[in-house]
Design a protein around this motif. Structure first.
Motif, PDB file in Angstrom:
ATOM      1  N   UNK A  43       0.939  -1.165   0.127  1.00  0.00           N
ATOM      2  CA  UNK A  43      -0.032   0.046   0.027  1.00  0.00           C
ATOM      3  C   UNK A  43       0.854   1.164  -0.042  1.00  0.00           C
ATOM      4  N   UNK A  44       1.836   1.433   0.705  1.00  0.00           N
ATOM      5  CA  UNK A  44       2.888   2.404   0.897  1.00  0.00           C
ATOM      6  C   UNK A  44       3.387   2.704  -0.562  1.00  0.00           C
ATOM      7  N   UNK A  45       3.990   1.789  -1.265  1.00  0.00           N
ATOM      8  CA  UNK A  45       4.405   1.788  -2.563  1.00  0.00           C
ATOM      9  C   UNK A  45       3.518   2.470  -3.448  1.00  0.00           C
ATOM     10  N   UNK A  46       2.263   1.541  -3.481  1.00  0.00           N
ATOM     11  CA  UNK A  46       1.277   2.397  -4.459  1.00  0.00           C
ATOM     12  C   UNK A  46       0.670   3.496  -4.132  1.00  0.00           C
ATOM     13  N   UNK A  47       0.483   4.047  -2.871  1.00  0.00           N
ATOM     14  CA  UNK A  47       0.117   5.365  -2.659  1.00  0.00           C
ATOM     15  C   UNK A  47       1.233   6.329  -2.143  1.00  0.00           C
ATOM     16  N   UNK A  48       2.536   5.825  -2.529  1.00  0.00           N
ATOM     17  CA  UNK A  48       3.450   6.867  -2.303  1.00  0.00           C
ATOM     18  C   UNK A  48       3.562   7.227  -1.000  1.00  0.00           C
ATOM     19  N   UNK A  49       3.304   6.488  -0.044  1.00  0.00           N
ATOM     20  CA  UNK A  49       3.280   6.984   1.455  1.00  0.00           C
ATOM     21  C   UNK A  49       2.088   6.120   1.977  1.00  0.00           C
ATOM     22  N   UNK A  50       1.807   6.692   3.481  1.00  0.00           N
ATOM     23  CA  UNK A  50       2.514   7.655   4.033  1.00  0.00           C
ATOM     24  C   UNK A  50       3.552   7.254   4.690  1.00  0.00           C
ATOM     25  N   UNK A  51       4.260   6.002   4.686  1.00  0.00           N
ATOM     26  CA  UNK A  51       5.743   5.727   5.331  1.00  0.00           C
ATOM     27  C   UNK A  51       6.595   5.407   4.116  1.00  0.00           C
ATOM     28  N   UNK A  52       7.731   5.640   4.434  1.00  0.00           N
ATOM     29  CA  UNK A  52       8.839   5.285   3.500  1.00  0.00           C
ATOM     30  C   UNK A  52       8.862   4.000   3.343  1.00  0.00           C
ATOM     31  N   UNK A  53       9.447   3.573   1.810  1.00  0.00           N
ATOM     32  CA  UNK A  53       9.700   2.182   1.600  1.00  0.00           C
ATOM     33  C   UNK A  53      11.458   2.113   1.268  1.00  0.00           C
ATOM     34  N   UNK A  54      11.905   1.286   1.575  1.00  0.00           N
ATOM     35  CA  UNK A  54      13.373   1.114   1.210  1.00  0.00           C
ATOM     36  C   UNK A  54      13.377   1.009  -0.297  1.00  0.00           C
ATOM     37  N   UNK A  55      14.295   1.441  -1.062  1.00  0.00           N
ATOM     38  CA  UNK A  55      14.364   1.331  -2.584  1.00  0.00           C
ATOM     39  C   UNK A  55      14.282  -0.074  -3.065  1.00  0.00           C
ATOM     40  N   UNK A  56      15.082  -1.105  -2.352  1.00  0.00           N
ATOM     41  CA  UNK A  56      14.998  -2.390  -2.964  1.00  0.00           C
ATOM     42  C   UNK A  56      13.760  -3.062  -2.619  1.00  0.00           C
ATOM     43  N   UNK A  57      13.131  -2.683  -1.793  1.00  0.00           N
ATOM     44  CA  UNK A  57      11.804  -3.274  -1.435  1.00  0.00           C
ATOM     45  C   UNK A  57      10.676  -2.836  -2.309  1.00  0.00           C
ATOM     46  N   UNK A  58      10.850  -1.469  -2.714  1.00  0.00           N
ATOM     47  CA  UNK A  58       9.902  -0.820  -3.510  1.00  0.00           C
ATOM     48  C   UNK A  58      10.168  -1.557  -5.137  1.00  0.00           C
ATOM     49  N   UNK A  59      11.445  -1.631  -5.242  1.00  0.00           N
ATOM     50  CA  UNK A  59      11.560  -2.340  -6.704  1.00  0.00           C
ATOM     51  C   UNK A  59      10.990  -4.159  -6.771  1.00  0.00           C
ATOM     52  N   UNK A  60      10.856  -4.275  -5.760  1.00  0.00           N
ATOM     53  CA  UNK A  60      10.512  -5.743  -5.524  1.00  0.00           C
ATOM     54  C   UNK A  60       8.987  -5.663  -5.703  1.00  0.00           C
ATOM     55  N   UNK A  61       8.275  -4.814  -4.915  1.00  0.00           N
ATOM     56  CA  UNK A  61       6.785  -4.655  -4.934  1.00  0.00           C
ATOM     57  C   UNK A  61       6.499  -4.149  -6.499  1.00  0.00           C
ATOM     58  N   UNK A  62       7.248  -3.315  -7.029  1.00  0.00           N
ATOM     59  CA  UNK A  62       6.635  -2.741  -8.377  1.00  0.00           C
ATOM     60  C   UNK A  62       6.754  -3.925  -9.502  1.00  0.00           C
ATOM     61  N   UNK A  63       8.084  -4.721  -9.030  1.00  0.00           N
ATOM     62  CA  UNK A  63       8.165  -6.020 -10.369  1.00  0.00           C
ATOM     63  C   UNK A  63       7.072  -6.984  -9.982  1.00  0.00           C
ATOM     64  N   UNK A  64       6.384  -7.094  -8.708  1.00  0.00           N
ATOM     65  CA  UNK A  64       5.671  -8.077  -8.458  1.00  0.00           C
ATOM     66  C   UNK A  64       4.195  -7.508  -9.129  1.00  0.00           C
ATOM     67  N   UNK A  65       4.072  -6.423  -9.152  1.00  0.00           N
ATOM     68  CA  UNK A  65       2.857  -5.542  -9.536  1.00  0.00           C
ATOM     69  C   UNK A  65       2.820  -5.906 -11.199  1.00  0.00           C
ATOM     70  N   UNK A  66       3.842  -5.602 -11.654  1.00  0.00           N
ATOM     71  CA  UNK A  66       3.922  -5.770 -13.256  1.00  0.00           C
ATOM     72  C   UNK A  66       4.072  -7.305 -13.494  1.00  0.00           C
ATOM     73  N   UNK A  67       4.400  -8.191 -12.681  1.00  0.00           N
ATOM     74  CA  UNK A  67       4.508  -9.634 -13.334  1.00  0.00           C
ATOM     75  C   UNK A  67       3.161 -10.210 -13.249  1.00  0.00           C
ATOM     76  N   UNK A  68       2.226  -9.682 -11.882  1.00  0.00           N
ATOM     77  CA  UNK A  68       1.009 -10.307 -11.755  1.00  0.00           C
ATOM     78  C   UNK A  68       0.006  -9.356 -12.455  1.00  0.00           C
ATOM     79  N   UNK A  69       0.228  -8.179 -13.247  1.00  0.00           N
ATOM     80  CA  UNK A  69      -0.728  -7.410 -13.721  1.00  0.00           C
ATOM     81  C   UNK A  69      -1.609  -6.892 -12.712  1.00  0.00           C
ATOM     82  N   UNK A  70      -1.216  -6.624 -11.700  1.00  0.00           N
ATOM     83  CA  UNK A  70      -2.160  -6.074 -10.669  1.00  0.00           C
ATOM     84  C   UNK A  70      -2.729  -4.511 -10.785  1.00  0.00           C
ATOM     85  N   UNK A  71      -3.960  -4.483 -10.774  1.00  0.00           N
ATOM     86  CA  UNK A  71      -4.471  -2.746 -10.805  1.00  0.00           C
ATOM     87  C   UNK A  71      -5.233  -2.642  -9.482  1.00  0.00           C
TER      88      UNK A  71
END
Length: 341
Positions: free
Chosen positions: A21-49
């Protein structure tokens, strides 16, 4: 196929649904860059909307910004709306736009409609002093930023340009070409006396004339802001025996109408008539001759308005003057004034 959920993304990324949720909404809490990249990669791989409706219900706010303009058919407002849309997209927001048609009731209608949709905020280019709009804003305790105009009735954060200073620049420049005086196409009777750009353009013209020791009496011509009515009024003005040799127009649209009237009357611009406008719409560079005008930084103003309506930290408290963000104006010299640029 089963619907991909936030839980699926979290499992694949090896993290929690809260972090997703923090990655999708750009907050309210910060996310480590490596974790953010894993989440974004998972969103892309699964086609999550993401379910934006569910997000809006949870936060009681959507990713929408409401924009109310007087008339999007006028080039200045169309270009300003486009700049707001680009600035909003940079912040991951979409824009809903409505035209007030210079009517209080339509302005209030769109305010009520947009705020009822739980927009992130409203950017309002108001048509004038509207106590009804002010009451609506207060009733909703709404995030509203005024853009281009600052009606006296609405005491909220405003983003404007230096309208008085810009008009002074244009009028002084015309006088420097040796004209005895400069006439002015202003607004109509009933134009607001406080916070209206055209009122400030007239004030800038008046100050420049007074600085040069020239009288303004009988030299202010009332005209609507659009080119069609300005053309009609221009035909009458330029047909007079004592027609002016230089005219400052409060809007570029007025100037475009005046240029058309001069062409029909076979008055040579700029040899027999010098013209300057205000706004620097894109069409100003394409008129014949090209139009000398006053420009404001619409892109910067739009970004400032979007930032102010979205970021609580940027919304400054204090006096009315302190709640004003003013951008400078600059003179754009082309050929209609008599210069060879």
């Amino acid at each position: 196929m089963p619907k991909v959920t936030r839980d699926d993304v979290a499992r694949l990324a090896g993290t929690s649904t809260a972090v997703v949720s923090y990655v999708i909404n750009n907050g309210p809490r910060p996310v480590a860059p490596a974790t953010r990249e894993r989440v974004l990669a998972a969103i892309k791989q699964l086609g999550y909307r993401p379910d934006r409706v569910a997000q809006a219900m949870a936060s009681r706010r959507t990713d929408l910004i409401g924009l109310i303009v007087p008339d999007a058919r006028q080039p200045f407002f169309a270009e300003m709306a486009h700049a707001v849309e680009r600035a909003a997209a940079e912040r991951g927001k979409m824009v809903l736009a409505g035209n007030s048609d210079y009517l209080d009731e339509r302005e209030v209608h769109y305010l009520r409609a947009f705020l009822g949709m739980r927009v992130a905020g409203v950017i309002l280019i108001s048509q004038g002093p509207s106590e009804k709009a002010a009451a609506e804003i207060e009733a909703w305790d709404a995030r509203v930023v005024l853009l281009h105009e600052r009606p006296a009735a609405i005491d909220d954060v405003a983003v404007v340009t230096d309208d008085i200073g810009g008009a002074q620049l244009a009028t002084r420049h015309l006088l420097e070409h040796g004209h005895e005086y400069v006439a002015c196409l202003g607004g109509l009777e009933g134009t607001p006396t406080v916070g209206d750009p055209v009122t400030d353009h007239v004030e800038g013209w008046r100050r420049a004339m007074q600085e040069a020791g020239r009288s303004t009496e009988g030299r202010l011509i009332q005209a609507p802001y659009n080119r069609y009515d300005a053309y009609r009024i221009g035909l009458d003005l330029l047909s007079r025996q004592d027609r002016p040799t230089a005219v400052f127009c409060s809007t570029d649209d007025q100037a475009i109408g005046l240029l058309r009237a001069a062409r029909e009357l076979r008055i040579d611009v700029p040899r027999e008539l010098a013209v300057a406008g205000f706004d620097d719409v894109k069409e100003a560079a394409l008129t014949d001759p090209s139009l000398t005008t006053v420009a404001s930084d619409r892109e910067a103003m739009a970004r400032a308005a979007v930032d102010l309506v979205l970021d609580d930290g940027l919304r400054f408290a204090g006096s009315r003057r302190e709640r004003l963000k003013q951008f400078p104006s600059r003179l754009v010299i082309r050929r209609s004034c008599g210069c060879s640029a």
